[in-house]
Write an enzyme that holds these catalytic residues in place. Structure first.
Site, mmCIF file in Angstrom:
data_model
loop_
_atom_site.group_PDB
_atom_site.id
_atom_site.type_symbol
_atom_site.label_atom_id
_atom_site.label_comp_id
_atom_site.label_asym_id
_atom_site.label_seq_id
_atom_site.Cartn_x
_atom_site.Cartn_y
_atom_site.Cartn_z
ATOM 1 N N GLU A 153 -12.805 5.361 5.922
ATOM 2 C CA GLU A 153 -11.905 5.412 7.069
ATOM 3 C C GLU A 153 -11.179 6.758 7.070
ATOM 4 O OE1 GLU A 153 -10.011 1.587 8.361
ATOM 5 O OE2 GLU A 153 -9.763 1.414 6.207
ATOM 6 N N GLU A 154 -10.722 7.134 8.273
ATOM 7 C CA GLU A 154 -9.995 8.399 8.398
ATOM 8 C C GLU A 154 -8.671 8.360 7.645
ATOM 9 O OE1 GLU A 154 -6.884 8.314 10.139
ATOM 10 O OE2 GLU A 154 -7.285 6.168 10.352
ATOM 11 N N LYS B 167 -11.472 -0.207 -0.653
ATOM 12 C CA LYS B 167 -11.568 1.233 -0.811
ATOM 13 C C LYS B 167 -11.003 1.591 -2.177
ATOM 14 C CE LYS B 167 -7.486 2.037 2.087
ATOM 15 N NZ LYS B 167 -7.340 1.066 3.176
ATOM 16 N N SER C 124 0.807 -1.220 0.000
ATOM 17 C CA SER C 124 0.000 0.000 0.000
ATOM 18 C C SER C 124 0.841 1.271 0.000
ATOM 19 C CB SER C 124 -0.952 -0.047 1.192
ATOM 20 O OG SER C 124 -1.826 1.037 1.145
ATOM 21 N N HIS C 125 0.737 2.054 1.068
ATOM 22 C CA HIS C 125 1.387 3.365 1.122
ATOM 23 C C HIS C 125 2.804 3.287 1.675
ATOM 24 C CE1 HIS C 125 -0.723 2.203 4.675
ATOM 25 N NE2 HIS C 125 0.084 2.957 5.389
ATOM 26 N N ASP D 261 -2.467 6.374 -3.446
ATOM 27 C CA ASP D 261 -1.306 5.730 -2.818
ATOM 28 C C ASP D 261 -0.721 4.613 -3.680
ATOM 29 O OD1 ASP D 261 -3.370 3.916 -2.513
ATOM 30 O OD2 ASP D 261 -2.550 3.101 -0.664
ATOM 31 N N ASP E 209 -5.809 2.498 -3.587
ATOM 32 C CA ASP E 209 -7.078 2.450 -2.839
ATOM 33 C C ASP E 209 -7.305 3.678 -1.969
ATOM 34 O OD1 ASP E 209 -5.159 1.749 -1.007
ATOM 35 O OD2 ASP E 209 -6.114 -0.117 -0.363
ATOM 36 N N ARG E 210 -6.263 4.489 -1.766
ATOM 37 C CA ARG E 210 -6.447 5.688 -0.927
ATOM 38 C C ARG E 210 -6.669 6.932 -1.783
ATOM 39 N NH1 ARG E 210 -2.831 5.566 4.493
ATOM 40 N NH2 ARG E 210 -3.399 3.447 5.078
ATOM 41 N N ASP F 266 -1.062 1.386 -4.045
ATOM 42 C CA ASP F 266 -1.915 0.407 -4.731
ATOM 43 C C ASP F 266 -3.260 0.977 -5.173
ATOM 44 O OD1 ASP F 266 -2.650 0.630 -2.054
ATOM 45 O OD2 ASP F 266 -3.528 -1.364 -2.010
#
Ligand code: G1P
Ligand code: ZN
Length: 544
Positions: free
Chosen positions: A364-365, A377, A113-114, A278, A282-283, A280
């Site tokens: 999510e935050e 997400k 991810s990130h 990010d 999803d953010r 991958d």
């Protein structure tokens, strides 16, 4: 097909965290390490014979090698069809979509991810089940159990696959499809949002925009959708070429790591809209000219305005947020009479609620939001949602946000992370906080009277499974909250997260700067946790 059985022995550290197994690349490169974990997953699953598996990753260092290994293990374990993104690339939401669309048995997504990428940085792998979502805890616990007992794995003796050529072919009964990673996902987005309206708004310059792909997976997706399909000028997508080390950066879309974008937006000549995603995909981080939209606010605003989006025009069933996410969305749900669920951190907890049609939008935050279109997400989905809102409401980002606060009040919010803390020290802090909880009841600290102090435990309303120890919460009578959690995605020591939230109804207080408005709560959080004395860290490592 010739299948070899290789003797192996267990590693004891293959316990998946919040989002799959994440470790340094060098850990994954240990002898049989990746093979052990993949075989443990396949051993844990019922029966892989004749099934279809989706495979791809965010392109970080070790992605390609890992994919070749996984293809051979999947073939040896009886999978009949493999759907692989060209170049070994698939964003997390695109992989989720492909699993659903092709009714695959599941998918393996390679990403941390990130977290940074590169030879000495992080790698990760997660398994998604047939609904397209991250494997729930009962699966991941079983993967771990199998990993502790493994004694061998199976691998097919086939050549490496050419990942760069789009092709459908067969190797001794195994169908392999190397597909374009973007096409299906882009079609899905076009079915959700008003692409005609977006095209008009962009070509007329009503919307000017910039998207920072941070040299990660969303580059090709954003270029295809924003530039080719919606007609945004070439160059709208910056850092659009996926690199194995993300250009040395930290592919985490926040004001600290997406500095270039932040500079662009807090400026007189800022475009109307900017966003980043990010590693991958999803953010999402949403920015308007001179405004940063807190992810918790973004979720609440999306829910409050969902009727402007074609696919939600008929209404939504309900909403959910992770526990540490601010209560802004709860206020919208209450006003609209929508069910609102509070789940533990991690997207896997939304899956059952989405499958049961209890919720339509969730978030999510931590810069994540999504809907029932996939089971992950989805960064670009959130970007298109905002663009669609701006185009439809004919309002700027700042106007949309201020109007929202005016109507619902503002949940001023911030998260303070203390990274790479010694794990023993972090555990001691939590031990100390647990002991403190019963003593806090009914206590008053300045403006803050304690309403409740507990440790969050969740019972899934669909399968009744219980997840304990999901964060320590201290709630105050005025609606403010402090939450403490340990990260489940870090790869070095422990990361301690402190989530701070203060509700202000009165519009004269809406323009406050978060760190100032939260100053008293920050002091209380530091006092309760004794974090500075215990860690020796004088400041948080990252503030978002
Ligand atoms: C973090 C976020 C969480 C998110 C996860 C995967 O997990 O806090 O909301 O679902 O990354 O993107 P954590 O490190 O806090 O366990
Ligand atoms: Zn991610």
């Amino acid at each position: 097909m010739n299948i070899k059985t290789i003797a192996s022995s267990p590693y004891n550290d293959q316990k998946p965290g919040t989002s799959g197994l994440r470790k340094k690349v060098t850990i994954f490169q240990q002898r049989h390490y990746l093979a052990n974990f993949v075989q443990s997953i396949f051993n844990s699953l019922d029966d892989c014979q004749g099934k279809c598996l989706v495979l791809g990753g965010d392109g970080r260092y070790y992605n390609r090698e890992a994919i070749q290994i996984i293809i051979k293990i999947a073939a040896a374990n009886g999978f009949h069809e493999l759907i692989i993104g060209q170049g070994g690339l698939l964003s997390t939401p695109a992989a989720s979509h492909l699993i659903r669309k092709n009714k695959a048995y599941g998918g393996l997504i390679l990403s941390a991810s990130h977290n940074p990428g590169g030879a000495t940085e992080d790698f990760g792998i997660k398994y998604n089940i047939s609904n397209g979502g991250p494997a729930p805890e009962k699966y991941t616990e079983d993967f771990f159990k199998h990993s502790l007992e493994i004694s061998e794995y199976k691998i097919a003796e086939i050549n490496d696959i050419d990942l760069d050529k789009l092709a459908d072919f067969e190797i001794e009964g195994l169908k392999i499809r190397v597909i374009d990673p973007v096409t299906d996902y882009a079609q899905l987005m076009a079915s959700i949002f008003d692409f005609d309206l977006l095209k008009q708004s962009i070509s007329s310059n009503y919307i000017t925009l910039c998207f920072d792909a941070m040299h990660a997976i969303t580059g090709p997706y954003a270029k295809r959708i924003l530039e080719e399909m919606l007609g945004a000028p070439v160059g709208t997508v910056i850092n659009g070429e996926p690199l194995e080390d993300f250009g040395g950066g930290h592919p985490d879309p926040n004001l600290v790591h997406a500095k270039e974008l932040a500079q662009l937006m807090f400026n007189d000549n800022a475009p109307v809209f900017a966003a980043a995603s990010d590693g991958d995909g999803d953010r999402n981080m949403i920015l308007g000219a001179n405004i940063f939209v807190t992810p918790s606010d973004s979720l609440a605003i999306m829910v409050a305005n969902s009727h402007y989006i074609p696919s939600f025009a008929k209404g939504i069933n309900g909403v959910a947020r992770s526990m540490p996410t601010s209560q802004a969305v709860d206020r919208v749900a209450a006003a609209y009479n929508l069910p609102c669920f509070e789940t533990p951190t991690g997207w896997k907890f939304f899956g059952n609620l989405l499958d049961a049609d209890k919720i339509t939008i969730c978030g999510e935050e931590s810069f994540g939001s999504g809907s029932n279109h996939v089971r992950e997400k989805d960064g670009l989905w959130a970007v298109l949602f905002w663009l669609n809102l701006i185009a439809k409401k004919r309002q700027s980002v700042i106007e949309i946000v201020h109007e929202h606060w005016q109507r619902f009040g503002r949940d001023i919010y911030s998260r303070h992370d203390y990274e790479a803390v010694d794990s023993n020290v972090a555990n001691e802090i939590f031990k100390h906080l647990r002991q403190l909880l019963p003593t806090l009841k009914e206590k008053i600290f300045g403006d803050y009277a304690v309403d409740y102090a507990d440790e969050f435990s969740y019972q899934d309303p669909i399968d009744n499974s219980i997840s304990d120890q999901q964060g320590i919460r201290i709630g105050f009578k005025n609606g403010s909250r402090i939450v403490f959690r340990l990260s489940g995605t870090g790869t070095v020591g422990a990361t301690l997260r402190i989530y701070l939230e203060k509700f202000v109804k009165d519009s004269s207080s809406h323009q406050q700067k978060p760190q100032q408005a939260l100053a008293e709560l920050i002091k209380l959080a530091e006092k309760f946790s004794e974090i500075k004395q215990r860690t020796g860290l004088l400041e948080p490592t990252v503030i978002t």
